[in-house]
Design a protein around this motif. Structure first.
Motif, PDB file in Angstrom:
ATOM      1  N   ILE A   1       0.841  -1.116   0.142  1.00 48.73           N
ATOM      2  CA  ILE A   1      -0.037  -0.147  -0.052  1.00 48.73           C
ATOM      3  C   ILE A   1       0.925   1.252  -0.267  1.00 48.73           C
ATOM      4  CG2 ILE A   1      -1.684   1.453   1.336  1.00 48.73           C
ATOM      5  CD1 ILE A   1      -2.843  -1.394   2.362  1.00 48.73           C
ATOM      6  N   SER A   2       2.010   1.174   0.903  1.00 46.90           N
ATOM      7  CA  SER A   2       2.866   2.346   1.033  1.00 46.90           C
ATOM      8  C   SER A   2       3.595   2.477  -0.434  1.00 46.90           C
ATOM      9  CB  SER A   2       3.874   2.035   1.861  1.00 46.90           C
ATOM     10  OG  SER A   2       4.828   3.215   2.125  1.00 46.90           O
ATOM     11  N   GLU A   3       4.085   1.562  -1.175  1.00 47.19           N
ATOM     12  CA  GLU A   3       4.419   1.855  -2.442  1.00 47.19           C
ATOM     13  C   GLU A   3       3.717   2.255  -3.630  1.00 47.19           C
ATOM     14  OE1 GLU A   3       6.649  -1.962  -2.680  1.00 47.19           O
ATOM     15  OE2 GLU A   3       8.077  -1.473  -1.117  1.00 47.19           O
ATOM     16  N   LYS A   4       2.489   1.702  -3.543  1.00 51.50           N
ATOM     17  CA  LYS A   4       1.661   1.885  -4.744  1.00 51.50           C
ATOM     18  C   LYS A   4       0.605   2.880  -4.694  1.00 51.50           C
ATOM     19  CE  LYS A   4       3.841  -1.593  -6.882  1.00 51.50           C
ATOM     20  NZ  LYS A   4       4.623  -1.220  -8.068  1.00 51.50           N
ATOM     21  N   LEU A   5      -0.238   2.940  -3.447  1.00 54.25           N
ATOM     22  CA  LEU A   5      -1.380   3.881  -3.366  1.00 54.25           C
ATOM     23  C   LEU A   5      -1.032   5.027  -2.599  1.00 54.25           C
ATOM     24  CD1 LEU A   5      -3.926   0.861  -2.370  1.00 54.25           C
ATOM     25  CD2 LEU A   5      -3.350   1.605  -4.745  1.00 54.25           C
ATOM     26  N   ILE A   6      -0.566   5.050  -1.487  1.00 52.91           N
ATOM     27  CA  ILE A   6      -0.081   6.071  -0.466  1.00 52.91           C
ATOM     28  C   ILE A   6       1.582   6.064  -0.282  1.00 52.91           C
ATOM     29  CG2 ILE A   6      -0.760   7.423   1.477  1.00 52.91           C
ATOM     30  CD1 ILE A   6      -3.333   6.105   1.563  1.00 52.91           C
ATOM     31  N   PRO A   7       2.135   6.574  -1.179  1.00 55.70           N
ATOM     32  CA  PRO A   7       3.669   6.555  -1.055  1.00 55.70           C
ATOM     33  C   PRO A   7       4.168   7.072   0.416  1.00 55.70           C
ATOM     34  CG  PRO A   7       3.082   7.366  -3.207  1.00 55.70           C
ATOM     35  CD  PRO A   7       1.854   7.466  -2.538  1.00 55.70           C
ATOM     36  N   GLY A   8       4.900   6.134   0.870  1.00 56.42           N
ATOM     37  CA  GLY A   8       5.649   6.433   2.222  1.00 56.42           C
ATOM     38  C   GLY A   8       4.658   6.218   3.537  1.00 56.42           C
ATOM     39  N   ALA A   9       3.314   5.667   3.306  1.00 58.27           N
ATOM     40  CA  ALA A   9       2.547   5.713   4.443  1.00 58.27           C
ATOM     41  C   ALA A   9       3.084   4.755   5.297  1.00 58.27           C
ATOM     42  CB  ALA A   9       1.047   5.143   3.665  1.00 58.27           C
ATOM     43  N   VAL A  10       2.755   4.988   6.601  1.00 61.85           N
ATOM     44  CA  VAL A  10       3.120   4.324   8.057  1.00 61.85           C
ATOM     45  C   VAL A  10       1.894   3.789   8.532  1.00 61.85           C
ATOM     46  CG1 VAL A  10       4.697   4.036   9.906  1.00 61.85           C
ATOM     47  CG2 VAL A  10       5.535   5.473   7.768  1.00 61.85           C
ATOM     48  N   PRO A  11       1.651   2.688   8.883  1.00 60.18           N
ATOM     49  CA  PRO A  11       0.631   2.274   9.681  1.00 60.18           C
ATOM     50  C   PRO A  11       0.617   2.622  11.236  1.00 60.18           C
ATOM     51  CG  PRO A  11       1.810   0.482   9.464  1.00 60.18           C
ATOM     52  CD  PRO A  11       2.421   1.369   8.586  1.00 60.18           C
ATOM     53  N   ALA A  12      -0.540   3.222  11.751  1.00 60.11           N
ATOM     54  CA  ALA A  12      -0.457   3.407  13.147  1.00 60.11           C
ATOM     55  C   ALA A  12      -1.203   2.347  13.906  1.00 60.11           C
ATOM     56  CB  ALA A  12      -1.190   4.906  13.416  1.00 60.11           C
ATOM     57  N   LEU A  13      -0.865   1.588  14.909  1.00 62.31           N
ATOM     58  CA  LEU A  13      -1.008   0.398  15.293  1.00 62.31           C
ATOM     59  C   LEU A  13      -1.527   0.612  16.864  1.00 62.31           C
ATOM     60  CD1 LEU A  13       1.155  -2.132  13.732  1.00 62.31           C
ATOM     61  CD2 LEU A  13      -1.160  -1.495  12.864  1.00 62.31           C
TER      62      LEU A  13
END
Length: 420
Positions: A283-295
């Motif tokens: 998801i980070s690479e393709k849809l929202i570049p650089g996205a980081v999950p908050a858990l």
């Protein structure tokens, strides 16, 4: 919309399983890897939840016993139940959550704040408290939906991002963040710990004599702490156990349950991280570049487990003393109740953050200061939510709910005053 809210957004195993599946599909993994990764992520979340449920089941009787002693006039059933407010405003909460998620994803896509908030139940509770703040401020209809949605999106995006350096200092892993209302307490703990602590003296390096080496195991230490808490509380309020039960054996069983809950929770944490982080890279690479999950906050408990127990004890002692003082002098005009749940989860997280900044001393002092703030926030928020969710806040407040809820209420009253 109700179907999606109830069955996906408020269902963490399915939500995280779907996210893992999307991430793996985006990475063009084969069908076997997609199925396995998706199911294992869901299994990890279920295991984590099962551990948390066991922990809460042992904490709740202590919490209820405190309520009987400190505030007999507060109805426990009402305090633990959000049904009354949800029955009247649940539709607005659901719509605010949907709007907030859309805005939240847009923020992640088009700004430098790349948080994706994945703590499922908190996707409901933040619109819940913001909508309640709007209702307290005189809002209704479309205005309260917009209000709750926008504020929820801002919280989901920015609070995990503000915490990121503190979290990464503990985990030494920049692949995930924490999405949980421990935020303000953890920031306070980290700030204090950095200035008074010593990172070279870690809670994980506590010098325990060989004969007492079992204390180094978090499940054993946790079990003993809960066993002793039950015995102490029983002398104050015997209703903490059933009328036909033996206090010693009942306390032992509760300690066993708590220790087992910790083991199950930590196993679920490791399993979830092993599945969701690699899948999320797609998801980070393709849809929202650089996205980081908050858990969810238990994710970091595994990094400094001793700090969690130390923080829980420090928070319970400090906050209970502060609550006794607040009630004795009627500071908030309402009877406050010891925050057992918040002391474990939010202050446990704060202790881990404090440990990362200042070792043993940082974990203890940072958490103690944070727990003083916790009591103040709970009192203020209980006053603000006097006609909506006051009893709910008395049990689950003292954290980001109790900080941003009153701020939201002030904004709502300002907007209502200006625009009518």
């Amino acid at each position: 919309m109700t179907f999606i809210t109830e069955n996906i957004l408020r269902n963490p195993p399915i939500l995280l399983g779907l996210i893992a599946m999307i991430g793996l599909l985006v990475q063009r993994k084969n069908i076997a890897d997609v199925v396995k990764g998706s199911l294992m992520a869901a299994f990890g979340m279920i295991i984590l939840d099962a551990g948390v449920d066991l922990i809460v089941s042992t904490i709740s009787p202590i919490n209820e016993a405190f309520q009987e002693v400190v505030a007999g006039d507060v109805a426990v059933g009402e305090a633990l139940n959000d049904a009354t407010f949800t029955a009247s405003h649940g539709g607005n909460v659901g719509l605010a959550m949907f709007l907030g998620l859309v805005i939240h994803l847009l923020i992640a896509r088009f700004t430098k704040v790349k948080t994706i908030f994945l703590t499922g139940h908190m996707l409901w509770w933040f619109p819940f408290i913001f909508v309640a703040a709007g209702v307290e401020g005189g809002m209704d209809g479309v205005s309260v939906i917009l209000f709750g949605g926008i504020l929820s999106a801002l919280y989901w995006s920015f609070m995990p991002w503000l915490m990121r350096k503190y979290v990464w200092a503990v985990t030494e892993d920049e692949s995930f963040l924490i999405g949980h209302p421990t935020g303000v307490l953890s920031l306070i703990s980290g700030f204090i710990a950095k200035r008074v602590g010593n990172k070279n003296n870690s809670t994980e390096d506590i010098n325990v004599p060989k004969k007492l080496s079992f204390f180094r195991e978090i499940s054993v230490t946790g079990a003993i702490v809960i066993l002793l808490m039950y015995i102490v509380v029983w002398f104050i309020e015997p209703s903490v156990i059933g009328e036909e039960e033996n206090i010693i054996f009942s306390s032992i069983n509760q300690g066993f349950t708590f220790g087992a809950g910790l083991l199950i929770m930590l196993y679920g944490v490791r399993m979830l991280i092993n599945q969701i982080i690699p899948a999320f890279q797609g998801i980070s690479e393709k849809l929202i570049p650089g996205a980081v999950p908050a858990l969810d906050v238990p994710i970091i408990f595994n990094y400094k487990p001793n700090a969690v127990i130390i923080g829980f004890i420090a928070a319970m002692i400090t906050s209970t003393i502060m609550i006794i003082i607040a009630n004795a002098f009627n500071i908030f005009g309402i009877i406050l109740i010891p925050l057992v749940v918040t002391s474990f989860f939010e202050c446990g997280g704060a202790a881990v953050i404090g440990e990362g900044q200042g070792g043993q001393r940082g974990a203890i002092i940072g958490t103690a200061v944070a727990s003083i703030v916790m009591v103040g926030l709970m009192g203020i928020s209980a006053m603000v939510y006097s006609s909506t969710i006051q009893n709910w806040m008395l049990v689950f407040g003292g954290n980001d709910f109790s900080l941003f809820g009153p701020i939201a209420n002030w904004i709502a009253e300002l907007l209502t005053g200006v625009f009518g």
